[in-house]
Structure formats: structure tokens, C-alpha cells
Motif scaffolding. Structure first.
Motif, PDB file in Angstrom:
ATOM      1  N   THR A  46       0.822  -1.208   0.000  1.00  0.00           N
ATOM      2  CA  THR A  46       0.000   0.000   0.000  1.00  0.00           C
ATOM      3  C   THR A  46       0.855   1.256   0.000  1.00  0.00           C
ATOM      4  O   THR A  46       0.515   2.241  -0.638  1.00  0.00           O
ATOM      5  CB  THR A  46      -0.949   0.020   1.215  1.00  0.00           C
ATOM      6  OG1 THR A  46      -0.182  -0.139   2.404  1.00  0.00           O
ATOM      7  CG2 THR A  46      -1.984  -1.072   1.123  1.00  0.00           C
ATOM      8  N   GLU A  49       2.217   1.673  -3.631  1.00  0.00           N
ATOM      9  CA  GLU A  49       1.173   2.026  -4.593  1.00  0.00           C
ATOM     10  C   GLU A  49       0.743   3.477  -4.440  1.00  0.00           C
ATOM     11  O   GLU A  49       0.486   4.163  -5.413  1.00  0.00           O
ATOM     12  CB  GLU A  49      -0.033   1.106  -4.413  1.00  0.00           C
ATOM     13  CG  GLU A  49       0.208  -0.308  -4.867  1.00  0.00           C
ATOM     14  CD  GLU A  49      -0.958  -1.233  -4.542  1.00  0.00           C
ATOM     15  OE1 GLU A  49      -1.965  -0.747  -3.973  1.00  0.00           O
ATOM     16  OE2 GLU A  49      -0.850  -2.417  -4.843  1.00  0.00           O
ATOM     17  N   GLU A  50       0.674   3.969  -3.219  1.00  0.00           N
ATOM     18  CA  GLU A  50       0.219   5.328  -2.992  1.00  0.00           C
ATOM     19  C   GLU A  50       1.291   6.365  -3.279  1.00  0.00           C
ATOM     20  O   GLU A  50       1.006   7.430  -3.801  1.00  0.00           O
ATOM     21  CB  GLU A  50      -0.251   5.474  -1.542  1.00  0.00           C
ATOM     22  CG  GLU A  50      -1.505   4.688  -1.241  1.00  0.00           C
ATOM     23  CD  GLU A  50      -1.880   4.735   0.232  1.00  0.00           C
ATOM     24  OE1 GLU A  50      -1.166   5.421   0.991  1.00  0.00           O
ATOM     25  OE2 GLU A  50      -2.858   4.107   0.610  1.00  0.00           O
ATOM     26  N   ALA A  53       3.950   7.041  -8.445  1.00  0.00           N
ATOM     27  CA  ALA A  53       3.141   7.006  -9.657  1.00  0.00           C
ATOM     28  C   ALA A  53       4.044   6.578 -10.802  1.00  0.00           C
ATOM     29  O   ALA A  53       5.063   7.204 -11.073  1.00  0.00           O
ATOM     30  CB  ALA A  53       2.542   8.371  -9.934  1.00  0.00           C
ATOM     31  N   TYR A  81       3.554  11.667 -16.420  1.00  0.00           N
ATOM     32  CA  TYR A  81       2.995  11.338 -15.112  1.00  0.00           C
ATOM     33  C   TYR A  81       1.577  11.885 -15.035  1.00  0.00           C
ATOM     34  O   TYR A  81       1.349  13.050 -15.350  1.00  0.00           O
ATOM     35  CB  TYR A  81       3.847  11.917 -13.985  1.00  0.00           C
ATOM     36  CG  TYR A  81       5.210  11.277 -13.897  1.00  0.00           C
ATOM     37  CD1 TYR A  81       5.399  10.141 -13.133  1.00  0.00           C
ATOM     38  CD2 TYR A  81       6.293  11.803 -14.588  1.00  0.00           C
ATOM     39  CE1 TYR A  81       6.647   9.544 -13.045  1.00  0.00           C
ATOM     40  CE2 TYR A  81       7.543  11.213 -14.513  1.00  0.00           C
ATOM     41  CZ  TYR A  81       7.715  10.078 -13.735  1.00  0.00           C
ATOM     42  OH  TYR A  81       8.941   9.480 -13.662  1.00  0.00           O
ATOM     43  N   LYS A  82       0.631  11.023 -14.607  1.00  0.00           N
ATOM     44  CA  LYS A  82      -0.767  11.430 -14.523  1.00  0.00           C
ATOM     45  C   LYS A  82      -1.294  11.172 -13.112  1.00  0.00           C
ATOM     46  O   LYS A  82      -0.793  10.304 -12.403  1.00  0.00           O
ATOM     47  CB  LYS A  82      -1.608  10.632 -15.521  1.00  0.00           C
ATOM     48  CG  LYS A  82      -1.241  10.902 -16.964  1.00  0.00           C
ATOM     49  CD  LYS A  82      -2.122  10.134 -17.904  1.00  0.00           C
ATOM     50  CE  LYS A  82      -1.749  10.433 -19.348  1.00  0.00           C
ATOM     51  NZ  LYS A  82      -2.607   9.706 -20.294  1.00  0.00           N
ATOM     52  N   ASP A  83      -2.328  11.932 -12.723  1.00  0.00           N
ATOM     53  CA  ASP A  83      -2.974  11.702 -11.439  1.00  0.00           C
ATOM     54  C   ASP A  83      -4.082  10.661 -11.601  1.00  0.00           C
ATOM     55  O   ASP A  83      -4.236  10.068 -12.675  1.00  0.00           O
ATOM     56  CB  ASP A  83      -3.510  13.010 -10.850  1.00  0.00           C
ATOM     57  CG  ASP A  83      -4.530  13.685 -11.748  1.00  0.00           C
ATOM     58  OD1 ASP A  83      -4.926  13.098 -12.779  1.00  0.00           O
ATOM     59  OD2 ASP A  83      -4.945  14.813 -11.414  1.00  0.00           O
ATOM     60  N   GLU A  84      -4.872  10.424 -10.536  1.00  0.00           N
ATOM     61  CA  GLU A  84      -5.910   9.394 -10.573  1.00  0.00           C
ATOM     62  C   GLU A  84      -6.994   9.687 -11.600  1.00  0.00           C
ATOM     63  O   GLU A  84      -7.614   8.787 -12.152  1.00  0.00           O
ATOM     64  CB  GLU A  84      -6.570   9.230  -9.186  1.00  0.00           C
ATOM     65  CG  GLU A  84      -5.689   8.573  -8.150  1.00  0.00           C
ATOM     66  CD  GLU A  84      -4.973   9.594  -7.294  1.00  0.00           C
ATOM     67  OE1 GLU A  84      -5.417  10.763  -7.230  1.00  0.00           O
ATOM     68  OE2 GLU A  84      -3.950   9.229  -6.697  1.00  0.00           O
ATOM     69  N   GLN A  85      -7.248  10.973 -11.881  1.00  0.00           N
ATOM     70  CA  GLN A  85      -8.284  11.340 -12.848  1.00  0.00           C
ATOM     71  C   GLN A  85      -7.791  11.289 -14.292  1.00  0.00           C
ATOM     72  O   GLN A  85      -8.562  11.478 -15.220  1.00  0.00           O
ATOM     73  CB  GLN A  85      -8.823  12.756 -12.558  1.00  0.00           C
ATOM     74  CG  GLN A  85      -9.641  12.868 -11.290  1.00  0.00           C
ATOM     75  CD  GLN A  85      -8.787  12.945 -10.044  1.00  0.00           C
ATOM     76  OE1 GLN A  85      -7.646  13.391 -10.091  1.00  0.00           O
ATOM     77  NE2 GLN A  85      -9.318  12.498  -8.928  1.00  0.00           N
ATOM     78  N   GLY A  86      -6.502  11.076 -14.496  1.00  0.00           N
ATOM     79  CA  GLY A  86      -5.952  11.010 -15.847  1.00  0.00           C
ATOM     80  C   GLY A  86      -5.392  12.321 -16.341  1.00  0.00           C
ATOM     81  O   GLY A  86      -5.000  12.429 -17.510  1.00  0.00           O
TER      82      GLY A  86
END
Length: 104
Positions: A46, A49-50, A53, A81-86
Motif C-alpha cells: 500500500t 502504490e500510494e 506514480a 505522469y498522470k494523477d488518478e483522474q488522468g
């Protein structure tokens, strides 16, 4: 030679029987497997993964030129590099180039 052949056959059959026995596999499996505490394994995955990225790679056209009757397209590789929303957070150029050459 006639007296040695049956001894060799018996030895080969005994060796095959030993290797096919379930006891042989249990010993091998005990050597290969290593127990891992469940708490450490879960927290390690965990955290990685967090916090990390992983980049995606994309090629972008940076140059178009003509050499010896050929059109040459030059693409440079970028780490994206992208965040969780893309959404794109960062785009870093690498030193890798790809060349596409075709006859005009």
C-alpha cells in the motif's frame, strides 16, 4: 556384463521411484517456500502504490526533414505522469529518439 545389467536396471528403477515419490517433492517445496508475515506484506504494497506514480511513455514528433530522397520523421520519447483522474501532472523528455523513414 550379464551379471551387471540387472543391478543397473534395479538401481535405475529405484532412483526413478524415489524421484517420483511425494516425499521428494515435499522436501523440495519446503526449501523453496519462505513464509512472509501478512502485516508487513500488506503495508509494503500500500505504501508503494500510494507514493509512487509509474510513468507512461509517449512519442512526440519533434522534427521532419528530408534526406537522400527520403522523408524522415524524428520522434522523442517522453515520460508522462498522470494523477488518478488522468490529468497530466508532468511531462519529462528522455534521451530516446525514434526515426521513421519513408520514400516520398
Amino acid at each position: 556384463m550379464k551379471k551387471i545389467a540387472p543391478v543397473i536396471i534395479v538401481a535405475v528403477v529405484a532412483m526413478i521411484g524415489y524421484l517420483d515419490s511425494p516425499q521428494f517433492f515435499e522436501k523440495e517445496q519446503a526449501i523453496v517456500s519462505i513464509p512472509v508475515p501478512a502485516d508487513d506484506a500488506e503495508t509494503a504494497t500500500t505504501e508503494t502504490e500510494e507514493s509512487v506514480a509509474l510513468p507512461e511513455f509517449e512519442n512526440r514528433l519533434v522534427d521532419l526533414k528530408e534526406e537522400d530522397g527520403y522523408a524522415v520523421e524524428v520522434y522523442q520519447e517522453y515520460e508522462v505522469y498522470k494523477d488518478e483522474q488522468g490529468n497530466v501532472i508532468e511531462r519529462i523528455p528522455t534521451e530516446n529518439y525514434h526515426y521513421l523513414r519513408y520514400k516520398e
